[in-house]
Design an enzyme around this catalytic site. Structure first.
Site, mmCIF file in Angstrom:
data_model
loop_
_atom_site.group_PDB
_atom_site.id
_atom_site.type_symbol
_atom_site.label_atom_id
_atom_site.label_comp_id
_atom_site.label_asym_id
_atom_site.label_seq_id
_atom_site.Cartn_x
_atom_site.Cartn_y
_atom_site.Cartn_z
ATOM 1 N N LEU A 516 0.814 -1.218 0.000
ATOM 2 C CA LEU A 516 0.000 0.000 0.000
ATOM 3 C C LEU A 516 0.846 1.266 0.000
ATOM 4 O O LEU A 516 0.411 2.321 -0.450
ATOM 5 C CB LEU A 516 -0.922 0.011 1.225
ATOM 6 C CG LEU A 516 -1.944 -1.123 1.319
ATOM 7 C CD1 LEU A 516 -2.672 -1.055 2.654
ATOM 8 C CD2 LEU A 516 -2.931 -1.044 0.170
ATOM 9 N N GLY A 517 2.035 1.188 0.539
ATOM 10 C CA GLY A 517 2.884 2.365 0.633
ATOM 11 C C GLY A 517 4.010 2.107 1.609
ATOM 12 O O GLY A 517 4.218 0.978 2.080
ATOM 13 N N GLY A 519 6.397 4.235 4.863
ATOM 14 C CA GLY A 519 6.680 5.402 5.675
ATOM 15 C C GLY A 519 7.955 5.218 6.452
ATOM 16 O O GLY A 519 8.779 4.337 6.142
ATOM 17 N N GLY A 520 8.144 6.048 7.493
ATOM 18 C CA GLY A 520 9.353 5.959 8.292
ATOM 19 C C GLY A 520 9.480 4.642 9.025
ATOM 20 O O GLY A 520 10.573 4.184 9.334
ATOM 21 N N PRO A 523 7.356 -0.611 5.145
ATOM 22 C CA PRO A 523 6.271 -0.797 4.180
ATOM 23 C C PRO A 523 4.981 -1.241 4.854
ATOM 24 O O PRO A 523 4.987 -1.826 5.934
ATOM 25 C CB PRO A 523 6.818 -1.886 3.260
ATOM 26 C CG PRO A 523 7.776 -2.646 4.120
ATOM 27 C CD PRO A 523 8.389 -1.649 5.045
ATOM 28 N N VAL A 524 3.866 -0.935 4.174
ATOM 29 C CA VAL A 524 2.542 -1.333 4.645
ATOM 30 C C VAL A 524 1.890 -2.168 3.543
ATOM 31 O O VAL A 524 1.905 -1.775 2.362
ATOM 32 C CB VAL A 524 1.661 -0.110 4.974
ATOM 33 C CG1 VAL A 524 0.296 -0.556 5.482
ATOM 34 C CG2 VAL A 524 2.345 0.780 6.000
ATOM 35 N N LYS A 538 1.664 -3.417 8.883
ATOM 36 C CA LYS A 538 2.756 -2.440 8.903
ATOM 37 C C LYS A 538 4.018 -3.177 9.356
ATOM 38 O O LYS A 538 4.106 -3.639 10.501
ATOM 39 C CB LYS A 538 2.372 -1.323 9.878
ATOM 40 C CG LYS A 538 3.230 -0.089 9.849
ATOM 41 C CD LYS A 538 2.593 0.944 10.792
ATOM 42 C CE LYS A 538 3.399 2.203 10.877
ATOM 43 N NZ LYS A 538 2.774 3.160 11.809
ATOM 44 N N ASP A 635 3.441 13.801 15.730
ATOM 45 C CA ASP A 635 3.719 13.607 14.305
ATOM 46 C C ASP A 635 2.424 13.626 13.496
ATOM 47 O O ASP A 635 2.195 12.773 12.643
ATOM 48 C CB ASP A 635 4.476 12.298 14.076
ATOM 49 C CG ASP A 635 5.144 12.242 12.699
ATOM 50 O OD1 ASP A 635 5.334 13.319 12.108
ATOM 51 O OD2 ASP A 635 5.460 11.135 12.224
#
Length: 828
Positions: A516-517, A519-520, A523-524, A538, A635
């Site tokens: 799906l994407g 981030g820090g 991957p998800v 996640k 955040d």
């Protein structure tokens, strides 16, 4: 109305006043005529005649105002104005002040309690106009007849012997000081408590005095700048406040719009800064959830029934009509055995149908309630521990709200079948006789098990690596084992284990097609469990800057937080170096997926935008005020706001979050984490973070939603400011609507859009103390309360210049401002 306009308006109002000598008394042989004034000895207050409004109105009033500020605090003839400038104030030898019109008719007069020789009428530096004798005994004082304003020392309450009441009444309008709709009174029925009334209807209840404040209401908590005084004895009951710093100028005003506001004069801005306002949120509205309903402004819906209770009318309750309240699941019967169930962290119910006894222990209080069939609940009122104080209720419990750690305990009578084994002393002894031997046996077994496991660990190290520790709420894949996280000595989290093979199967071995994407954290992936449930996995990357601490941080926080605007954690999985978090799947991905895409952003019409903004605000309010822990997210940004199938926003990613206990609201760190562009100035530059850091991030988010542009990386050919600076420039020029997304320009709610820009700018003000709390933000977004003028936003100037201002007001402890920024700007 801008503060400068109000200052001009006030100046025009009082331009007709002609200052006389600094005399602070009225002689008996020299009336005070229109055009002359007297001033208190310290120069703080002035008494004289004035007019309100502009135009041809010649209505004149006798009153008292702050000498240098020219804000009216008391009006003698508020309901009977003079029609010309021929009025005069006489002081008779009998000790009465009499206001006469040009025809000699009495318009208003004081009523001294007795006649004395040589009485004195004097305006004190407290703002109190008094008639006294030579020994300084008061025969009459204006503090006994307050209008809409309570200065320090004014008592709001009742003389229980004579029935004489001292209350605050709002003005009818800004140019008419006669009694308006709203009043602030004390009700002496049962245990006395303050009420804000709209005519004869209760609007807000301050709650019963608990030894420190009224019911721990956030709007009425004490402060180092002032202290509350509450007196309750057989002769009188009243409430007042005193300032601890003589340099402070303060007032409490019953405002035109029905809000009771405590404000302090700000010499720098020449405005009144609000430091407290009631009602502060929707749960402050009296009886919002009716009988036995519990209100929490951080939840949606805000009302639920107390445990062991259910809606009286489930259909209406489901529709959001809570007027029917809640009832016991098992009705009370005095002929049957009853017990008490403890409810903690609440604002105690309406005490008008209660009995109060001082010096009564909690056990004795319980016995008193048990003996009386009509008694429904009891509580210890005094939280200071200095006095045993018993409060018994004899009617259905009304106006209860959830306060968390700052709330109090109440014991409500229920049928014994609802509580189970009970908690009597005899039953406790019986339980101890059984449980202690069992506990000893369990401890011995545990020690044996530990020795066995240590030996086994040495022999089969590789088997331990296969212990797949996961937990899940997914159906059909749960293990009977639990994963326990010990956060504190008395606060464990028991988490069910989840089979790792199921995660691999659900994600097709972490197929790129399911990604799906990233981030820090890492991957998800999207996954589908065997029962068809969709999940988001996640996966912590081994190269991620976030490690085990952040992973455990998120597990602990998300497991404890339950709110419709927070993402729901379904599980986690740990195997060797692998660490994974399993969430509910959000089909609409994250907010930034829509917000910054030219095509998809058109799907965010105004209805969806304001729904998303309000949802994020309610989620933050829950984190800051109503959750078990006080959470600072640190955040908040569009990629950390997920959207479900109905476009409901859900705040996610708590790896950087921090929790606080008690009255803590902030801290300092040498490790600044988060995302530039959303960080507050004091956090980015100095490592100081607080709940106001999240408020700043929320403000950036609001401005990005409205404009469709990112704050960081924003460019404009006419200046070098970021998005915040650009919005600030357009706002001051009255052109802020030029910045809204193209698809929002067709909205019929442009006034709401402009108001949202205004709220966003209030949230991103450079000084943390100037930013409103999230409870104030929720109220400002959901109502038409007047908004104060925002000050310069953070990072309005270039970053290099900001960094050089070492003594700037960005430092958390050096800012002056208001905690609840909802100042009502009026002609007073």
């Amino acid at each position: 109305m801008k503060a400068i306009n109000i200052h001009f308006f006030l100046s025009s109002i009082f331009s007709v006043l002609i200052l006389s000598s600094a005399a602070d008394t009225i002689p008996t042989d020299q009336p005070l005529t229109d055009g002359n004034t007297i001033i208190s000895s310290g120069g703080k207050f002035e008494l004289g005649f004035f007019s309100l409004g502009t135009g041809t109105s010649r209505k004149r009033y006798l009153g008292i105002w702050f000498n240098n500020i020219q804000t009216v605090v008391w009006v003698a003839n508020r309901d009977n104005p003079l029609n010309d400038t021929d009025g005069m104030l006489n002081f008779t030898r009998q000790g009465n002040l009499t206001l006469l019109n040009g025809s000699g008719r009495v318009i208003w007069s004081s009523s001294a309690i007795r006649s004395v020789q040589n009485p004195i009428a004097q305006l004190l530096d407290s703002g109190n106009l008094v008639v006294r004798d030579a020994s300084k005994n008061y025969l009459w004082q204006s503090f006994d007849y307050p209008g809409d304003t309570a200065l320090p020392g004014v008592k709001v309450g009742i003389d229980l012997k004579t029935g004489f009441r001292r209350s605050l009444w709002s003005w009818k309008s800004r140019t008419d000081p006669s009694k308006g709709e709203f009043s602030f009174i004390f009700d002496p029925q049962g245990f006395p408590q303050p009420f804000l009334m709209n005519g004869t209807v209760e609007r807000f209840r301050g709650g019963a005095w608990n030894g420190q404040s009224f019911a721990n209401s956030p709007s009425l908590l004490p402060s180092p700048a002032y202290k509350y005084i509450f007196v309750f004895d057989p002769e009188k009951v009243y409430f007042t406040y005193e300032l601890t710093d003589s340099s402070i100028i303060a007032r409490v005003v019953m405002q035109l719009n029905g809000f009771l506001e405590f404000s302090i004069w700000n010499n720098q801005t020449q405005n009144w800064d609000a430091f407290g306002s009631a009602p502060a949120d929707n749960c402050d509205i009296y009886g919002q959830c009716h009988t036995y309903g519990l209100c929490n402004s951080g939840n949606s819906p805000i009302c639920r029934c107390l445990d062991k209770f259910e809606p009286k009318d489930p259909t209406d309750w489901a529709r959001g009509n809570w007027s029917g309240g809640c009832v016991r699941k098992v009705p009370l019967n005095c002929q049957k055995k009853v017990k008490f169930f403890k409810y903690s962290g609440i604002k105690l119910p309406d005490t008008r149908f209660s009995w109060y006894g001082q010096g009564v222990t909690l056990n004795a209080c319980e016995e008193l309630c048990l003996r009386n069939c009509s008694c429904v609940a009891y509580a210890n009122l005094d939280i200071t521990g200095t006095n045993g104080s018993c409060l018994l209720w004899f009617d259905e419990l009304m106006d209860i709200r959830e306060f968390g750690a700052s709330g109090q305990d109440i014991y409500i009578k229920l049928d014994s079948s609802e509580i189970g084994t009970g908690n009597s002393s005899r039953e406790k002894l019986k339980i101890l006789r059984i449980s202690l031997p069992l506990a000893a046996l369990s401890l011995l077994s545990a020690l044996c098990l530990i020795l066995y496991m240590r030996r086994k660990k040495k022999k089969k190290k590789e088997e331990e690596d296969q212990n797949q520790q996961c937990f899940s709420e997914g159906r059909g894949t749960r293990s009977s084992e639990m994963f326990r996280i010990n956060e504190s000595k008395d606060d464990d989290l028991d988490l069910p284990l989840f089979d790792f093979a199921t995660i691999l199967e659900a994600t097709s071995n972490f197929s790129l097609n399911n990604k799906l994407g990233e981030g820090g954290f890492g991957p998800v992936y999207k996954g589908i469990l065997k029962d068809g449930q969709e999940i988001a996995v996640k996966r912590l990357s081994r190269y991620s800057a976030q490690g085990t601490d952040e992973f455990m941080n998120e597990v602990i926080f998300i497991a404890k937080l339950q709110h419709r605007n927070l993402v729901k954690l379904l599980g986690c999985c740990i195997q060797a170096e692998e660490k994974m978090l399993i969430y509910e799947y959000m089909p609409n991905k994250s907010l930034d997926w829509f917000l910054f895409d030219r095509d998809r952003s058109s799907l965010l019409d105004w209805t969806k935008c304001i729904h998303i903004i309000n949802g994020i605000a309610r989620g933050l309010l829950y984190l800051h005020q109503d959750s078990r822990l006080r959470i600072i997210h640190r955040d908040l940004k569009p990629s950390n706001v997920l959207l479900d199938i109905d476009m409901n926003p859900k705040i996610s990613d708590f790896g950087m979050a921090r929790s606080f206990g008690g009255n803590e609201t902030g801290a300092m760190t040498t490790r600044v984490v988060g995302t530039y562009g959303y960080m507050s100035p004091e956090y980015a530059e100095e490592g100081i973070f607080s709940v106001k850091s999240d408020v700043f991030s929320f403000g950036v988010l609001v401005l990005e939603i409205l404009s469709g542009k990112r704050n960081r990386g924003f460019f404009h050919p006419d200046h070098h400011h970021n998005l915040l600076g650009h919005v600030w420039i357009l706002f001051n020029e009255g052109r802020v609507l030029e910045l809204i997304n193209a698809h929002l320009r067709e909205s019929r709610n442009l006034s709401e859009v402009q108001r949202s820009f205004h709220v966003g700018l209030l949230c991103v003000q450079q000084c943390p103390d100037d930013r409103p709390s999230m409870s104030s933000v929720v109220l400002m977004l959901s109502s038409d309360v007047p908004l104060p003028s925002p000050k310069d936003p953070g990072f309005f100037t270039s970053r290099s210049r900001f960094a050089e201002t070492d003594s700037s007001s960005s430092k958390l402890g050096e800012c002056s401002g208001n905690e609840i920024s909802m100042t009502l700007l009026d002609a007073r």
